[in-house]
Scaffold this motif. Structure first.
Motif, PDB file in Angstrom:
ATOM      1  N   LEU A   1      -5.389  -8.559 -11.914  1.00  0.00           N
ATOM      2  CA  LEU A   1      -5.852  -7.350 -11.240  1.00  0.00           C
ATOM      3  C   LEU A   1      -4.622  -6.537 -10.881  1.00  0.00           C
ATOM      4  O   LEU A   1      -3.568  -7.118 -10.553  1.00  0.00           O
ATOM      5  N   ARG A   2      -4.733  -5.230 -10.950  1.00  0.00           N
ATOM      6  CA  ARG A   2      -3.620  -4.371 -10.536  1.00  0.00           C
ATOM      7  C   ARG A   2      -4.065  -3.463  -9.410  1.00  0.00           C
ATOM      8  O   ARG A   2      -5.015  -2.690  -9.555  1.00  0.00           O
ATOM      9  N   LEU A   3      -3.361  -3.557  -8.315  1.00  0.00           N
ATOM     10  CA  LEU A   3      -3.593  -2.678  -7.181  1.00  0.00           C
ATOM     11  C   LEU A   3      -2.653  -1.484  -7.256  1.00  0.00           C
ATOM     12  O   LEU A   3      -1.526  -1.609  -7.724  1.00  0.00           O
ATOM     13  N   SER A   4      -3.137  -0.354  -6.765  1.00  0.00           N
ATOM     14  CA  SER A   4      -2.326   0.853  -6.691  1.00  0.00           C
ATOM     15  C   SER A   4      -2.324   1.364  -5.264  1.00  0.00           C
ATOM     16  O   SER A   4      -3.292   1.180  -4.519  1.00  0.00           O
ATOM     17  N   CYS A   5      -1.253   2.023  -4.918  1.00  0.00           N
ATOM     18  CA  CYS A   5      -1.132   2.605  -3.583  1.00  0.00           C
ATOM     19  C   CYS A   5      -0.404   3.940  -3.712  1.00  0.00           C
ATOM     20  O   CYS A   5       0.711   3.988  -4.239  1.00  0.00           O
ATOM     21  N   THR A   6      -1.036   4.965  -3.234  1.00  0.00           N
ATOM     22  CA  THR A   6      -0.436   6.300  -3.253  1.00  0.00           C
ATOM     23  C   THR A   6      -0.123   6.733  -1.834  1.00  0.00           C
ATOM     24  O   THR A   6      -0.965   6.605  -0.938  1.00  0.00           O
ATOM     25  N   ALA A   7       1.074   7.238  -1.648  1.00  0.00           N
ATOM     26  CA  ALA A   7       1.491   7.724  -0.327  1.00  0.00           C
ATOM     27  C   ALA A   7       1.835   9.203  -0.425  1.00  0.00           C
ATOM     28  O   ALA A   7       2.464   9.636  -1.399  1.00  0.00           O
TER      29      ALA A   7
ATOM     30  N   THR B   1      12.231   7.999  -1.054  1.00  0.00           N
ATOM     31  CA  THR B   1      13.109   7.434  -0.024  1.00  0.00           C
ATOM     32  C   THR B   1      12.418   6.321   0.749  1.00  0.00           C
ATOM     33  O   THR B   1      13.043   5.686   1.602  1.00  0.00           O
ATOM     34  N   TYR B   2      11.134   6.088   0.475  1.00  0.00           N
ATOM     35  CA  TYR B   2      10.380   5.078   1.221  1.00  0.00           C
ATOM     36  C   TYR B   2      10.573   3.700   0.608  1.00  0.00           C
ATOM     37  O   TYR B   2      10.503   3.542  -0.612  1.00  0.00           O
ATOM     38  N   ARG B   3      10.746   2.699   1.447  1.00  0.00           N
ATOM     39  CA  ARG B   3      10.554   1.332   0.973  1.00  0.00           C
ATOM     40  C   ARG B   3       9.074   1.017   1.140  1.00  0.00           C
ATOM     41  O   ARG B   3       8.440   1.450   2.092  1.00  0.00           O
ATOM     42  N   MET B   4       8.534   0.281   0.201  1.00  0.00           N
ATOM     43  CA  MET B   4       7.103   0.017   0.167  1.00  0.00           C
ATOM     44  C   MET B   4       6.846  -1.482   0.147  1.00  0.00           C
ATOM     45  O   MET B   4       7.698  -2.260  -0.308  1.00  0.00           O
ATOM     46  N   ALA B   5       5.677  -1.858   0.615  1.00  0.00           N
ATOM     47  CA  ALA B   5       5.344  -3.284   0.630  1.00  0.00           C
ATOM     48  C   ALA B   5       3.844  -3.485   0.543  1.00  0.00           C
ATOM     49  O   ALA B   5       3.056  -2.582   0.837  1.00  0.00           O
TER      50      ALA B   5
ATOM     51  N   TYR C   1      -3.124  -4.737   1.919  1.00  0.00           N
ATOM     52  CA  TYR C   1      -2.688  -3.511   2.565  1.00  0.00           C
ATOM     53  C   TYR C   1      -1.355  -3.043   1.994  1.00  0.00           C
ATOM     54  O   TYR C   1      -0.443  -3.848   1.785  1.00  0.00           O
ATOM     55  N   CYS C   2      -1.257  -1.746   1.813  1.00  0.00           N
ATOM     56  CA  CYS C   2      -0.003  -1.124   1.403  1.00  0.00           C
ATOM     57  C   CYS C   2       0.684  -0.569   2.646  1.00  0.00           C
ATOM     58  O   CYS C   2       0.017   0.013   3.521  1.00  0.00           O
ATOM     59  N   ALA C   3       1.983  -0.732   2.704  1.00  0.00           N
ATOM     60  CA  ALA C   3       2.740  -0.287   3.870  1.00  0.00           C
ATOM     61  C   ALA C   3       3.934   0.550   3.447  1.00  0.00           C
ATOM     62  O   ALA C   3       4.570   0.274   2.423  1.00  0.00           O
ATOM     63  N   VAL C   4       4.225   1.549   4.249  1.00  0.00           N
ATOM     64  CA  VAL C   4       5.331   2.474   3.998  1.00  0.00           C
ATOM     65  C   VAL C   4       6.384   2.335   5.084  1.00  0.00           C
ATOM     66  O   VAL C   4       6.066   2.408   6.275  1.00  0.00           O
TER      67      VAL C   4
END
Length: 124
Positions: free
Chosen positions: A18-24, A31-35, A95-98
């Motif tokens: 499965l592939r999850l996507s996260c758009t910010a 410049t964001y680190r993502m997790a 959950y995606c985090a910025v």
């Protein structure tokens, strides 16, 4: 304020991918680190994977290392989590985090913005 939206969750069988996507939102996504974090029913939220602003550095929890891959496309303001060989114990809300500042981190308190989460269900 940064808007974070995850997608891609669903119901799969053990062993599937499965592939999850996260758009910010924002002009400074690069410049964001993502997790990615996850939370299973009755359990605390736990770290899954993180990626630096450039994408050159990543770090994984041992439970997913070798099965999950985090990546990003700064031109699309999107970060991905490719999940292979899924196990029933991977079932959780993801959950995606910025993180707007600093280096990659596995600590949730170092992230500034969060999405609503996307459910991943793995049947055995």
């Amino acid at each position: 304020q940064v808007q974070v939206v995850e997608s891609g969750g669903g119901l799969v069988q053990a062993g599937d991918s499965l592939r999850l996507s996260c758009t910010a939102s924002g002009r400074t996504f690069n410049t964001y680190r993502m997790a990615w974090f996850r939370q299973a029913p009755g359990k605390e939220r736990e770290f899954v994977a993180t990626i630096s602003y450039s994408g050159h550095s990543t770090y994984y929890d041992n439970s997913v290392k070798g099965r999950f891959t985090i990546s990003r496309d700064n031109a699309k303001n999107t970060v991905y989590l490719q999940m292979n060989s899924l196990k029933p114990e991977d079932m959780a809300v993801y959950y995606c985090a910025v993180g707007r500042f600093g280096w990659i981190s596995q600590h949730d308190y170092e992230y500034n913005y969060w999405g609503q989460g996307t459910q991943v269900t793995v049947s055995s």
